[in-house]
Motif scaffolding. Structure first.
Motif, mmCIF file in Angstrom:
data_model
loop_
_atom_site.group_PDB
_atom_site.id
_atom_site.type_symbol
_atom_site.label_atom_id
_atom_site.label_comp_id
_atom_site.label_asym_id
_atom_site.label_seq_id
_atom_site.Cartn_x
_atom_site.Cartn_y
_atom_site.Cartn_z
ATOM 1 N N GLN A 139 10.950 5.541 0.936
ATOM 2 C CA GLN A 139 10.374 5.613 -0.413
ATOM 3 C C GLN A 139 9.536 4.286 -0.705
ATOM 4 O O GLN A 139 8.595 4.037 -0.807
ATOM 5 C CB GLN A 139 11.019 6.193 -1.385
ATOM 6 N N LEU A 140 10.644 3.293 -0.954
ATOM 7 C CA LEU A 140 10.306 2.185 -1.509
ATOM 8 C C LEU A 140 9.406 1.354 -0.448
ATOM 9 O O LEU A 140 8.361 0.659 -1.092
ATOM 10 C CB LEU A 140 11.728 1.170 -1.500
ATOM 11 N N VAL A 141 9.496 1.204 0.898
ATOM 12 C CA VAL A 141 8.652 0.705 1.840
ATOM 13 C C VAL A 141 7.349 1.531 1.638
ATOM 14 O O VAL A 141 6.107 0.813 1.632
ATOM 15 C CB VAL A 141 9.141 0.505 3.251
ATOM 16 N N GLY A 142 7.198 2.810 1.384
ATOM 17 C CA GLY A 142 5.969 3.261 1.164
ATOM 18 C C GLY A 142 5.138 2.826 0.205
ATOM 19 O O GLY A 142 4.097 2.464 0.033
ATOM 20 N N TYR A 143 5.860 2.785 -1.034
ATOM 21 C CA TYR A 143 5.237 2.374 -2.103
ATOM 22 C C TYR A 143 4.909 1.003 -2.348
ATOM 23 O O TYR A 143 3.668 0.439 -2.728
ATOM 24 C CB TYR A 143 6.079 2.566 -3.615
ATOM 25 N N LEU A 144 5.604 0.299 -1.849
ATOM 26 C CA LEU A 144 5.411 -1.380 -1.447
ATOM 27 C C LEU A 144 3.938 -1.552 -0.209
ATOM 28 O O LEU A 144 3.108 -2.238 -0.862
ATOM 29 C CB LEU A 144 6.321 -2.066 -0.676
ATOM 30 N N LEU A 145 3.884 -0.811 0.713
ATOM 31 C CA LEU A 145 2.542 -0.786 1.270
ATOM 32 C C LEU A 145 1.623 -0.382 0.809
ATOM 33 O O LEU A 145 0.492 -0.970 0.627
ATOM 34 C CB LEU A 145 3.030 0.110 2.598
ATOM 35 N N ILE A 146 1.538 0.866 -0.133
ATOM 36 C CA ILE A 146 0.234 1.178 -0.729
ATOM 37 C C ILE A 146 -0.086 0.103 -1.879
ATOM 38 O O ILE A 146 -1.051 0.075 -2.100
ATOM 39 C CB ILE A 146 0.530 2.720 -1.486
ATOM 40 N N SER A 147 1.050 -0.447 -2.606
ATOM 41 C CA SER A 147 0.682 -1.663 -3.454
ATOM 42 C C SER A 147 0.209 -2.624 -2.864
ATOM 43 O O SER A 147 -0.932 -3.003 -3.526
ATOM 44 C CB SER A 147 2.034 -1.973 -4.052
ATOM 45 N N ALA A 148 0.591 -2.967 -1.631
ATOM 46 C CA ALA A 148 -0.041 -4.238 -0.882
ATOM 47 C C ALA A 148 -1.446 -3.891 -0.626
ATOM 48 O O ALA A 148 -2.456 -4.816 -0.641
ATOM 49 C CB ALA A 148 0.719 -4.505 0.080
ATOM 50 N N SER A 149 -1.849 -2.578 0.036
ATOM 51 C CA SER A 149 -2.893 -2.073 0.426
ATOM 52 C C SER A 149 -4.004 -2.298 -0.681
ATOM 53 O O SER A 149 -5.049 -2.784 -0.224
ATOM 54 C CB SER A 149 -2.963 -0.874 1.038
ATOM 55 N N SER A 150 -3.463 -1.799 -1.885
ATOM 56 C CA SER A 150 -4.377 -1.720 -3.041
ATOM 57 C C SER A 150 -4.952 -3.068 -3.361
ATOM 58 O O SER A 150 -5.919 -3.319 -3.802
ATOM 59 C CB SER A 150 -3.952 -1.015 -4.243
ATOM 60 N N VAL A 151 -3.748 -3.931 -3.341
ATOM 61 C CA VAL A 151 -4.052 -5.374 -4.255
ATOM 62 C C VAL A 151 -5.080 -6.179 -3.167
ATOM 63 O O VAL A 151 -5.698 -7.046 -3.636
ATOM 64 C CB VAL A 151 -2.460 -5.993 -4.203
ATOM 65 N N ALA A 152 -4.943 -5.989 -1.944
ATOM 66 C CA ALA A 152 -6.060 -6.733 -0.937
ATOM 67 C C ALA A 152 -7.219 -6.201 -0.983
ATOM 68 O O ALA A 152 -8.008 -7.094 -0.786
ATOM 69 C CB ALA A 152 -5.388 -6.295 0.537
ATOM 70 N N ILE A 153 -7.488 -5.204 -1.696
ATOM 71 C CA ILE A 153 -9.044 -4.740 -1.609
ATOM 72 C C ILE A 153 -9.780 -5.713 -2.304
ATOM 73 O O ILE A 153 -11.032 -6.290 -2.099
ATOM 74 C CB ILE A 153 -9.062 -3.227 -1.986
ATOM 75 N N PRO A 154 -9.458 -5.923 -3.711
ATOM 76 C CA PRO A 154 -10.392 -6.757 -4.449
ATOM 77 C C PRO A 154 -10.425 -7.983 -3.780
ATOM 78 O O PRO A 154 -11.464 -8.731 -3.901
ATOM 79 C CB PRO A 154 -9.697 -7.050 -5.729
ATOM 80 N N VAL A 155 -9.412 -8.908 -3.045
ATOM 81 C CA VAL A 155 -9.554 -9.974 -2.506
ATOM 82 C C VAL A 155 -10.388 -10.005 -1.264
ATOM 83 O O VAL A 155 -11.119 -11.084 -1.149
ATOM 84 C CB VAL A 155 -7.926 -10.279 -2.058
ATOM 85 N N ILE A 156 -10.440 -8.876 -0.796
ATOM 86 C CA ILE A 156 -11.092 -8.698 0.542
ATOM 87 C C ILE A 156 -13.087 -8.614 0.116
ATOM 88 O O ILE A 156 -13.747 -9.379 0.763
ATOM 89 C CB ILE A 156 -11.064 -7.572 1.314
ATOM 90 N N LEU A 157 -12.901 -8.226 -1.012
ATOM 91 C CA LEU A 157 -14.639 -8.373 -1.669
ATOM 92 C C LEU A 157 -14.636 -9.465 -2.123
ATOM 93 O O LEU A 157 -15.804 -10.069 -2.095
ATOM 94 C CB LEU A 157 -14.383 -7.254 -2.786
ATOM 95 N N GLN A 158 -13.836 -10.419 -2.520
ATOM 96 C CA GLN A 158 -13.938 -11.953 -3.184
ATOM 97 C C GLN A 158 -14.373 -12.810 -1.787
ATOM 98 O O GLN A 158 -15.124 -13.910 -1.978
ATOM 99 C CB GLN A 158 -12.766 -12.333 -3.698
ATOM 100 N N ILE A 159 -13.495 -12.665 -0.813
ATOM 101 C CA ILE A 159 -13.608 -13.612 0.671
ATOM 102 C C ILE A 159 -14.969 -13.440 1.151
ATOM 103 O O ILE A 159 -15.607 -12.486 1.044
ATOM 104 C CB ILE A 159 -12.623 -13.193 1.554
ATOM 105 N N GLU A 160 -15.527 -14.916 1.558
ATOM 106 C CA GLU A 160 -16.777 -14.767 2.079
ATOM 107 C C GLU A 160 -17.000 -13.742 3.186
ATOM 108 O O GLU A 160 -15.925 -13.797 4.082
ATOM 109 C CB GLU A 160 -17.012 -16.083 2.727
ATOM 110 N N LYS A 161 -17.895 -13.275 3.322
ATOM 111 C CA LYS A 161 -17.870 -12.147 4.594
ATOM 112 C C LYS A 161 -18.351 -13.129 6.020
ATOM 113 O O LYS A 161 -18.712 -14.067 6.198
ATOM 114 C CB LYS A 161 -19.335 -11.455 4.484
ATOM 115 N N ALA A 162 -17.610 -12.176 7.009
ATOM 116 C CA ALA A 162 -17.924 -12.473 8.505
ATOM 117 C C ALA A 162 -16.781 -13.943 8.771
ATOM 118 O O ALA A 162 -17.312 -14.135 9.827
ATOM 119 C CB ALA A 162 -19.461 -12.785 8.798
ATOM 120 N N THR A 163 -16.221 -14.526 7.832
ATOM 121 C CA THR A 163 -15.311 -15.532 8.149
ATOM 122 C C THR A 163 -14.033 -14.791 8.824
ATOM 123 O O THR A 163 -13.743 -13.563 8.929
ATOM 124 C CB THR A 163 -14.821 -16.165 6.946
ATOM 125 N N PRO A 164 -13.241 -15.851 9.833
ATOM 126 C CA PRO A 164 -12.132 -15.118 10.357
ATOM 127 C C PRO A 164 -11.203 -14.455 9.476
ATOM 128 O O PRO A 164 -10.527 -13.543 9.612
ATOM 129 C CB PRO A 164 -11.587 -16.388 11.254
#
Lengths: 200, 200
Positions: A139-164
């Motif tokens: 349960q704990l790992v599942g919640y941590l993973l969904i939390s990490a996935s959610s947190v990463a989405i706004p960052v991906i939108l901030q990062i310059e596109k097509a960079t490694p």
């Protein structure tokens, strides 16, 4: 009723599809049969082991693979080029990386335990503690993973596109979501095992 | 063995703490007793209803309250002052708001169903569908809430401190996390109910 006080005679109607042997064994065993997970290696062979055990091992192996790919895809671009825009510059991606490493370590332990169980039942910890622990940690790992996935989405939108780093973050996040789905199924399985243990 | 083919005589040792009546009824009823959740209103009174039902209703009410506070605390500052820094300026906070509204609506439905169940069993949907639905939707709402809470944290760090929106976001996020914890307990209860239904 016989005179012998130790023996009790019961008259009952034979049930459909139940042989007298089964009915007799039921009368001797009033409590429901034990969980199929609480069998011993001595009494069962390799082939009679429940398939749920192997399904669980397969799922754990997938989680191990996906979380490894997820963590390594974040780490590789920052090693290849010594650019300042490595994932360590973003606390959110650092959090994702930590969660994937935790998921990887936890799944390694679960796989090791699963293989130990096949080789020698109850080698590490007792079945009951293992069932409770698996359920809570899944349960704990599942919640941590969904939390990490959610947190990463706004960052991906901030990062310059097509960079490694952008590509790496997208691959990592996709893998993270897949890992979350597989861990979700593992949680259902371990919850089912735990419930069987509690009820039976 | 008697001559009557319809009646089968079984000789067994009386078990400790099991009266002959119990043993006899066990022999007649080889399958385990049905789930305590599958009772009917006609046969049980108000007092004999399992306490798990009321615990569930209490937890649902807490979720309703917390998700309402969480959503309203985000909405109030943007209504009070027509400043541009309302929560609608941040997509992450909009996501949080949407998730809290969804949690509120879902919990309202669950509470309504729970009260309908007390008034008239099975008014809305069958017990089996309800158990499956509750389990799946509880899980989903739990994952959405932890995702919303995680997404809001980087935004709270970005917002200027001590502004009304900052305070609102902190209150909302705290409440969101509390709601998540309570929904987690609801998920455990509905999972337990579902498992009982599947196994029994």
């Amino acid at each position: 009723m016989k005179e012998d006080s130790d023996v009790l005679a019961i008259a009952c109607r034979p049930m459909a599809n139940v042989s007298p042997v089964t009915a007799s064994s039921l009368a001797h065993q009033p409590f429901p049969t034990p969980s199929p997970f609480s069998f011993s290696v001595a009494s069962t062979g390799w082939s009679s082991r429940p398939s749920i055990h192997y399904t669980n091992l397969g799922l754990r192996f997938s989680v191990l693979l996906f979380s490894f790919v997820s963590a390594i895809s974040l780490a590789i671009p920052s090693k290849k080029k010594n650019q300042p825009s490595s994932f360590t510059a973003y606390p959110e991606l650092m959090y994702c990386f930590t969660v994937h490493i935790l998921a990887f370590l936890y799944t390694s332990f679960q796989l090791f335990k699963g293989i130990c169980d096949i080789a020698h039942r109850g080698f590490l910890i007792s079945d009951m503690i293992s069932d409770y622990m698996s359920f809570i940690l899944d349960q704990l790992v599942g919640y941590l993973l969904i939390s990490a996935s959610s947190v990463a989405i706004p960052v991906i939108l901030q990062i310059e596109k097509a960079t490694p780093l952008w590509t790496a973050a997208i691959i990592s996040n996709t893998m993270s979501f897949v890992t979350f789905l597989v861990i979700g199924i593992c949680t259902l399985l371990s919850g089912y095992k735990l419930c069987k243990r509690i009820i039976w």
